[in-house]
Design a protein around this motif. Structure first.
Motif, PDB file in Angstrom:
ATOM      1  N   SER A 286       1.111  -1.228   0.016  1.00 25.68           N
ATOM      2  CA  SER A 286       0.080  -0.046  -0.129  1.00 25.68           C
ATOM      3  C   SER A 286       0.759   1.256   0.085  1.00 25.68           C
ATOM      4  O   SER A 286       1.304   1.648  -1.015  1.00 25.68           O
ATOM      5  CB  SER A 286      -0.980   0.014   1.158  1.00 25.68           C
TER       6      SER A 286
ATOM      7  N   GLN B  29      -5.715   2.253  -2.837  1.00 25.32           N
ATOM      8  CA  GLN B  29      -6.809   2.726  -2.379  1.00 25.32           C
ATOM      9  C   GLN B  29      -7.592   1.538  -1.756  1.00 25.32           C
ATOM     10  O   GLN B  29      -7.163   0.579  -1.749  1.00 25.32           O
ATOM     11  CB  GLN B  29      -7.918   3.197  -3.297  1.00 25.32           C
ATOM     12  N   ASP B  30      -8.434   1.885  -0.710  1.00 27.29           N
ATOM     13  CA  ASP B  30      -9.071   0.776   0.149  1.00 27.29           C
ATOM     14  C   ASP B  30      -9.634  -0.130  -0.742  1.00 27.29           C
ATOM     15  O   ASP B  30      -9.483  -1.288  -0.412  1.00 27.29           O
ATOM     16  CB  ASP B  30     -10.193   1.512   1.209  1.00 27.29           C
ATOM     17  N   ARG B  31     -10.431   0.320  -1.776  1.00 22.53           N
ATOM     18  CA  ARG B  31     -11.261  -0.588  -2.476  1.00 22.53           C
ATOM     19  C   ARG B  31     -10.253  -1.407  -3.589  1.00 22.53           C
ATOM     20  O   ARG B  31     -10.593  -2.448  -3.868  1.00 22.53           O
ATOM     21  CB  ARG B  31     -12.336   0.278  -3.343  1.00 22.53           C
TER      22      ARG B  31
ATOM     23  N   LYS C  94      -7.616  -3.024  -2.449  1.00 15.64           N
ATOM     24  CA  LYS C  94      -7.508  -3.994  -1.428  1.00 15.64           C
ATOM     25  C   LYS C  94      -8.547  -4.990  -1.498  1.00 15.64           C
ATOM     26  O   LYS C  94      -8.607  -6.277  -1.311  1.00 15.64           O
ATOM     27  CB  LYS C  94      -7.359  -3.728   0.022  1.00 15.64           C
TER      28      LYS C  94
ATOM     29  N   PRO D 295     -14.850  -5.464   2.338  1.00 15.36           N
ATOM     30  CA  PRO D 295     -14.847  -3.801   2.763  1.00 15.36           C
ATOM     31  C   PRO D 295     -15.114  -3.485   4.017  1.00 15.36           C
ATOM     32  O   PRO D 295     -14.603  -2.495   4.799  1.00 15.36           O
ATOM     33  CB  PRO D 295     -15.678  -3.230   1.621  1.00 15.36           C
TER      34      PRO D 295
ATOM     35  N   ILE E 275     -12.057  -3.564   6.316  1.00 13.97           N
ATOM     36  CA  ILE E 275     -11.460  -2.507   6.252  1.00 13.97           C
ATOM     37  C   ILE E 275     -11.932  -1.156   7.131  1.00 13.97           C
ATOM     38  O   ILE E 275     -11.195  -0.509   7.585  1.00 13.97           O
ATOM     39  CB  ILE E 275     -10.915  -2.083   4.477  1.00 13.97           C
ATOM     40  N   GLU E 276     -13.149  -1.020   6.790  1.00 19.29           N
ATOM     41  CA  GLU E 276     -13.999   0.049   7.369  1.00 19.29           C
ATOM     42  C   GLU E 276     -13.875  -0.149   8.952  1.00 19.29           C
ATOM     43  O   GLU E 276     -13.420   1.025   9.405  1.00 19.29           O
ATOM     44  CB  GLU E 276     -15.427  -0.213   6.914  1.00 19.29           C
TER      45      GLU E 276
ATOM     46  N   ALA F  81      -7.449   0.913   7.137  1.00 17.69           N
ATOM     47  CA  ALA F  81      -6.649   0.434   6.175  1.00 17.69           C
ATOM     48  C   ALA F  81      -5.190   0.350   6.750  1.00 17.69           C
ATOM     49  O   ALA F  81      -4.717  -0.468   6.306  1.00 17.69           O
ATOM     50  CB  ALA F  81      -6.801   1.490   4.950  1.00 17.69           C
TER      51      ALA F  81
ATOM     52  N   VAL G 299      -5.660  -5.615   8.855  1.00 20.95           N
ATOM     53  CA  VAL G 299      -5.755  -5.405   7.199  1.00 20.95           C
ATOM     54  C   VAL G 299      -4.494  -5.903   6.722  1.00 20.95           C
ATOM     55  O   VAL G 299      -4.422  -6.510   5.636  1.00 20.95           O
ATOM     56  CB  VAL G 299      -6.066  -3.928   6.795  1.00 20.95           C
TER      57      VAL G 299
ATOM     58  N   THR H  57       1.302  -1.774   4.919  1.00 26.36           N
ATOM     59  CA  THR H  57       0.450  -0.355   5.275  1.00 26.36           C
ATOM     60  C   THR H  57       0.955   0.651   6.024  1.00 26.36           C
ATOM     61  O   THR H  57       1.725   0.246   6.763  1.00 26.36           O
ATOM     62  CB  THR H  57      -1.072  -0.642   5.525  1.00 26.36           C
TER      63      THR H  57
END
Ligand code: ATP
Ligand code: MG
Length: 418
Positions: A282, A310-312, A314, A322, A325-326, A330, A335, A356
């Motif tokens: 990341s 980006q988070d998405r 991952k 998701p 991650i939320e 992240a 994660v 990360t």
């Protein structure tokens, strides 16, 4: 024997060019056990050059001068040498013929100023420069044997290796009571200078003929051992004893010695174990993979690196949930571990590693401020997790993070690692 180097050129003093030649010469001399006593940089100024050469001629035995051998009016080095010695410059007919022939061969017009490069101080010896036009000139002024080399780094390096070093070696061999030196640099990562110093604090007393030094070459820290002896064998033996003790004190913190680099060491561990690696990056955005790929044959072990920025990404690339991650954030241990596991599984690799972090300057949380980096390396059974704080500089955070990942791979992938 006293050795000195003088680098000339206005560009070295106005900040536009970084001197590459003095470090090169000093390093080459040092590798042969000779320490350069003095390094001087001067502008293209005739009187400054003359007085510096006079001073060097009184105190040094072996001197190298870089730059100012070209055909232009700012190339003053040999004129300064002639003045310092009190002799005229004369045209060397053989040299002039060689220059004309070189120009003709290349179809370049020979202008009058090119002839300047055939003028050398009376008593000097021109040495053919197969890397360029201006010859190297060897010229003694009083105590010092001067070696005048072109400033162009490629030519300087070539002549330094082929012409200057053999001459230096001959001089060293002929020196009575010569001190023989042998040196080793042991390279570590992720350990500060003061910690390193503390770990090896007993070395100097046990090895009085070995100088112990420390150098930070971020993100690496180096321990430098310089042994002296009356013979080469004695210096080598003292170095070997100190090195063995240093290595036993530092253990696996040492990733390599001298020219060995961390990416090759990490790849070496993987290769030795017959293992493969998949990465999820990341904050380093591919830097880990890029470092590994700098080593020829990296594809033996490196399967892929997913840049999951980006988070998405991952979720899209490595299937992370998701909502996890939320929930976790992240930049978190959970994660990072999930990314390492997913990368390993997707690649069918022996190891999966992930990184990360908050590279800054924005971002960060109360518990994980800017500079916080999470790493994980897993072999499917055991996951090793690390959390680091690398300060506030974006480049530094990313570089340190990537090196730390490589070092984790180096230590953990090695056959027999705990
Ligand atoms: P030339 O025939 O090119 O004029 P020269 O011997 O006169 O060779 P300089 O004029 O001093 O050498 O430098 C030639 C080029 O090499 C320049 O681009 C200069 O910036 C670069 N250079 C000179 N000295 C150094 C140095 N110590 N480190 C790095 N670059 C250097
Ligand atoms: Mg020049």
């Amino acid at each position: 024997m006293r050795i000195e180097i003088l680098c000339t050129g206005n560009e070295l003093l106005d900040g536009s060019v970084v001197d590459a030649n003095a470090p090169y010469f000093c390093g080459r001399a040092f590798a042969r056990g000779a320490v350069v006593s003095h390094r001087l940089t001067l502008p293209d100024d005739l009187s400054a050059l003359v007085s510096a050469m006079r001073a060097i001629s009184q105190r040094a035995d072996f001197a190298v001068v870089s730059g100012g051998l070209g055909p232009t009016i700012d190339d003053l080095t040999l004129e300064a040498a002639a003045q310092a010695a009190g002799v005229p410059l004369v045209e060397d007919p053989a040299l002039l013929a060689r220059l004309r022939e070189r120009f003709a061969r290349r179809g370049i017009a020979f202008t009058e100023n090119n002839g300047r490069q055939a003028r050398i101080p009376v008593g000097g010896e021109a040495v053919v420069n197969r890397f360029g036009t201006a010859p190297m000139v060897v010229f003694r002024i009083d105590r010092a044997e001067f070696h005048f080399l072109p400033g162009v780094p490629r030519e300087f390096r070539g002549l330094c290796d082929e012409e200057v070093m053999p001459r230096l070696e001959r001089r060293l061999a002929a020196t009575a009571n010569r001190v023989h030196r042998a040196s080793r640099v042991l390279k570590c990562i992720g350990i500060g200078e003061s910690h390193l110093d503390d770990l090896v604090k007993d070395l100097p007393a046990r090895h009085p003929k070995v100088q112990v030094g420390f150098r930070t070459h971020a993100p690496e820290n180096h321990l430098k051992l310089l042994a002296e002896g009356e013979t080469d064998a004695e210096a080598q033996a003292r170095l070997a004893a100190a090195e063995a003790q240093a290595r036993s004190l530092l253990g696996t913190r040492v990733f390599g010695a001298d020219q060995e680099e961390l990416p090759a060491a990490a790849l070496g561990s993987l290769r030795a174990a017959g293992a493969t690696l998949a990465l999820a990056e990341s904050c380093t955005a591919g830097l880990c993979a890029s470092l590994l790929a700098s080593v020829p044959g990296a594809s033996d072990a490196l399967v892929f690196s997913a840049v999951v920025y980006q988070d998405r990404a991952k979720s899209i690339l490595l299937g992370l949930d998701p909502s996890m991650i939320e929930r976790e954030g992240a930049v978190s241990a959970r994660v990072t571990r999930a990314l390492a596991e997913a990368a390993r599984e997707k690649a069918g690799a022996t190891f999966g590693a992930a990184v990360t972090g908050w590279a800054g300057p924005g971002g960060g949380t109360a518990q994980d401020p800017v500079g916080t980096v999470y790493l994980c390396l897993t072999d499917g059974r055991t996951a090793v997790e690390e959390r680091h704080r690398f300060g506030f500089d974006r480049d530094r955070v990313r570089t340190f993070a990537a090196y730390q990942v490589l070092d984790l791979v180096r230590r953990r992938a090695a056959p027999g690692a705990p």
